[in-house]
Design a protein around this motif. Structure first.
Motif, short mmCIF file in Angstrom:
data_model
loop_
_atom_site.label_atom_id
_atom_site.label_comp_id
_atom_site.label_asym_id
_atom_site.label_seq_id
_atom_site.Cartn_x
_atom_site.Cartn_y
_atom_site.Cartn_z
N VAL A 102 -73.38 0.21 26.02
CA VAL A 102 -72.26 -0.68 26.31
C VAL A 102 -72.46 -2.01 25.59
CG1 VAL A 102 -70.95 -1.84 28.13
CG2 VAL A 102 -71.99 0.39 28.59
N ASP A 103 -71.45 -2.44 24.86
CA ASP A 103 -71.49 -3.74 24.16
C ASP A 103 -72.75 -3.90 23.32
OD1 ASP A 103 -69.06 -4.46 25.31
OD2 ASP A 103 -70.04 -5.35 27.07
N GLY A 104 -73.12 -2.83 22.64
CA GLY A 104 -74.26 -2.89 21.72
C GLY A 104 -75.62 -2.77 22.35
N GLY A 105 -75.70 -2.44 23.63
CA GLY A 105 -77.00 -2.32 24.26
C GLY A 105 -77.01 -1.30 25.39
N PHE A 106 -78.22 -1.03 25.91
CA PHE A 106 -78.36 -0.10 27.02
C PHE A 106 -77.88 -0.78 28.30
CE2 PHE A 106 -82.00 2.74 25.28
CZ PHE A 106 -81.31 2.87 24.07
N SER A 107 -77.36 0.02 29.24
CA SER A 107 -76.77 -0.54 30.45
C SER A 107 -77.41 0.06 31.70
CB SER A 107 -75.26 -0.26 30.47
OG SER A 107 -74.69 -0.68 31.69
N SER A 108 -77.52 -0.77 32.72
CA SER A 108 -77.97 -0.30 34.03
C SER A 108 -76.79 -0.13 34.99
CB SER A 108 -78.98 -1.29 34.63
OG SER A 108 -78.37 -2.56 34.82
N ASP A 109 -75.57 -0.30 34.47
CA ASP A 109 -74.38 -0.23 35.31
C ASP A 109 -74.16 1.17 35.88
OD1 ASP A 109 -73.94 -2.85 34.67
OD2 ASP A 109 -72.29 -2.47 33.28
N VAL A 110 -73.56 1.19 37.06
CA VAL A 110 -73.16 2.44 37.71
C VAL A 110 -71.70 2.30 38.11
CG1 VAL A 110 -73.50 3.97 39.68
CG2 VAL A 110 -75.48 2.93 38.57
N TRP A 111 -70.89 3.27 37.66
CA TRP A 111 -69.47 3.30 38.03
C TRP A 111 -69.22 4.58 38.83
CZ3 TRP A 111 -66.17 -0.69 37.60
CH2 TRP A 111 -66.56 -1.73 36.74
N VAL A 112 -68.37 4.48 39.84
CA VAL A 112 -68.15 5.59 40.75
C VAL A 112 -66.66 5.94 40.79
CG1 VAL A 112 -68.50 6.46 43.09
CG2 VAL A 112 -70.04 4.70 42.17
N LEU A 113 -66.37 7.23 40.53
CA LEU A 113 -65.00 7.73 40.57
C LEU A 113 -64.81 8.51 41.87
CD1 LEU A 113 -62.20 8.37 39.32
CD2 LEU A 113 -63.28 10.35 38.22
N GLY A 136 -84.16 7.78 29.21
CA GLY A 136 -83.07 6.99 28.65
C GLY A 136 -83.37 5.52 28.53
N GLY A 137 -84.64 5.11 28.63
CA GLY A 137 -84.99 3.70 28.54
C GLY A 137 -85.21 3.25 27.11
N GLY A 138 -85.68 2.03 26.97
CA GLY A 138 -85.95 1.48 25.64
C GLY A 138 -85.04 0.36 25.26
N GLY A 139 -84.07 0.02 26.10
CA GLY A 139 -83.16 -1.08 25.81
C GLY A 139 -83.84 -2.42 26.01
N PRO A 140 -83.23 -3.50 25.52
CA PRO A 140 -83.84 -4.82 25.60
C PRO A 140 -84.07 -5.32 27.02
CG PRO A 140 -81.52 -4.96 24.94
CD PRO A 140 -81.92 -3.53 24.86
N SER A 141 -83.31 -4.80 28.00
CA SER A 141 -83.48 -5.27 29.38
C SER A 141 -84.41 -4.38 30.18
CB SER A 141 -82.11 -5.33 30.07
OG SER A 141 -81.53 -4.05 30.15
N SER A 142 -85.06 -3.41 29.51
CA SER A 142 -85.92 -2.45 30.22
C SER A 142 -87.38 -2.89 30.13
CB SER A 142 -85.74 -1.05 29.64
OG SER A 142 -84.41 -0.64 29.71
N SER A 143 -87.68 -4.09 30.60
CA SER A 143 -89.03 -4.62 30.47
C SER A 143 -90.03 -3.89 31.36
CB SER A 143 -89.04 -6.12 30.80
OG SER A 143 -88.53 -6.35 32.11
N HIS A 144 -89.55 -3.25 32.43
CA HIS A 144 -90.45 -2.52 33.33
C HIS A 144 -90.08 -1.03 33.34
CE1 HIS A 144 -91.85 -6.37 34.83
NE2 HIS A 144 -90.59 -6.74 35.01
N GLU A 145 -89.78 -0.50 32.14
CA GLU A 145 -89.28 0.87 32.08
C GLU A 145 -90.30 1.88 32.57
OE1 GLU A 145 -90.24 1.53 27.33
OE2 GLU A 145 -88.23 0.97 27.99
N GLY A 146 -91.59 1.62 32.39
CA GLY A 146 -92.60 2.55 32.86
C GLY A 146 -92.57 2.71 34.37
#
Length: 267
Positions: free
Chosen positions: A20-31, A65-75
């Motif tokens: 999303v918008d050029g980066g990885f997202s942690s967003d959750v959308w519910v239908l 699915g990690g590795g984005g710039p905001s995934s500092s604690h991905e492990g």
């Protein structure tokens, strides 16, 4: 969202992360399948793109699915679980073989959640939070197009065959009685459990995917309902109850010629 993971619990579909918008997202959308309305869900603890998800015991498990710039604690958060009843994400400790690795897919199998990392498989016991390596043929036969029906994991392989996994013997076995009903290759086939039947959906495009002709591309969706069972000898059998085209409004087929995913919800 591009490269999101998906999961369905009850009447709701959860869209997890993505690009999303050029980066990885942690967003959750519910239908909400009852009212066709969207709402924002609790964000994951880690931004993800191309993650895999499975549902077990009414909870969503998402991996990789990690590795984005905001995934500092991905492990720490490489595998997470979500309880829709309380709206809370929790980290699930995972072994070195899973952590920070590319997860191809995951699914509920028997009494656990199975994760496929390359040619290696791992199984999580959600109650004890313990993991074990697969010591059978499951990883080698599992290509990511799979679903569970009546407690059995079924998959569709690149040769156009349906297979069921025999947990007792740790082997894949071809589903007898259905191969002649289907083409040898089904573009982007997806599988889903609908009222304990194996439902397969795939698309047939009338063009070769050229960018110059994108606006003219059309796709027809084909659907098949299959009754599957396991006999006394441990062999799998299938019976096609229905096979045909799925009708959609022209505006959907014209504006969305690519078929990405398939889920079933209770309404």
């Amino acid at each position: 969202m591009e490269s999101s993971a998906y999961a369905a619990v009850g009447h709701k579909i959860y869209v997890l992360g993505g690009f999303v918008d050029g980066g990885f997202s942690s967003d959750v959308w519910v239908l909400d399948g009852r009212f066709h309305t969207w709402e924002r869900g609790p964000s994951m603890q880690m931004a993800r793109c191309g993650a895999s998800a499975a549902v077990f015991g009414g909870k969503i498990y998402v991996a990789g699915g990690g590795g984005g710039p905001s995934s500092s604690h991905e492990g720490t958060h490489w595998v997470e679980s979500f309880d829709p009843d309380i709206g809370l994400w929790k980290s699930v400790p995972c072994p070195e073989g899973v952590r920070n690795k590319w997860v191809s897919d995951c699914a509920r199998v028997g009494g656990g959640v199975c994760v496929w990392v390359g040619e290696t498989g791992f199984k999580l016991d959600p109650e004890t939070k313990t993991w074990e390596d697969f010591e059978n043929e499951l990883p080698s036969g599992w290509n990511g197009q799979s679903c569970v029906v009546n407690g059995v994991l079924y998959c569709y392989d690149s040769c156009g065959r349906f297979k069921g996994f025999d947990e007792k013997n740790g082997t894949w076995k071809e589903v007898n009685g259905v191969v002649t009903d289907f083409p040898s290759y089904m573009s982007g086939a997806r599988m889903v459990n609908l009222e304990e039947k194996l439902v397969v959906v795939w698309g047939e495009s009338d063009l070769n995917g050229s960018v110059l002709h994108f606006e003219k591309r059309r796709m027809e969706l084909q659907l098949a309902e299959i009754e599957v069972k396991k006999d006394r000898n441990g062999d799998f059998w299938g019976k096609v109850d229905w096979l045909g085209n799925v009708s959609f409004p022209d505006w959907i087929l014209e504006s969305c010629p690519l078929f990405y995913h398939c889920l079933s919800v209770s309404i």
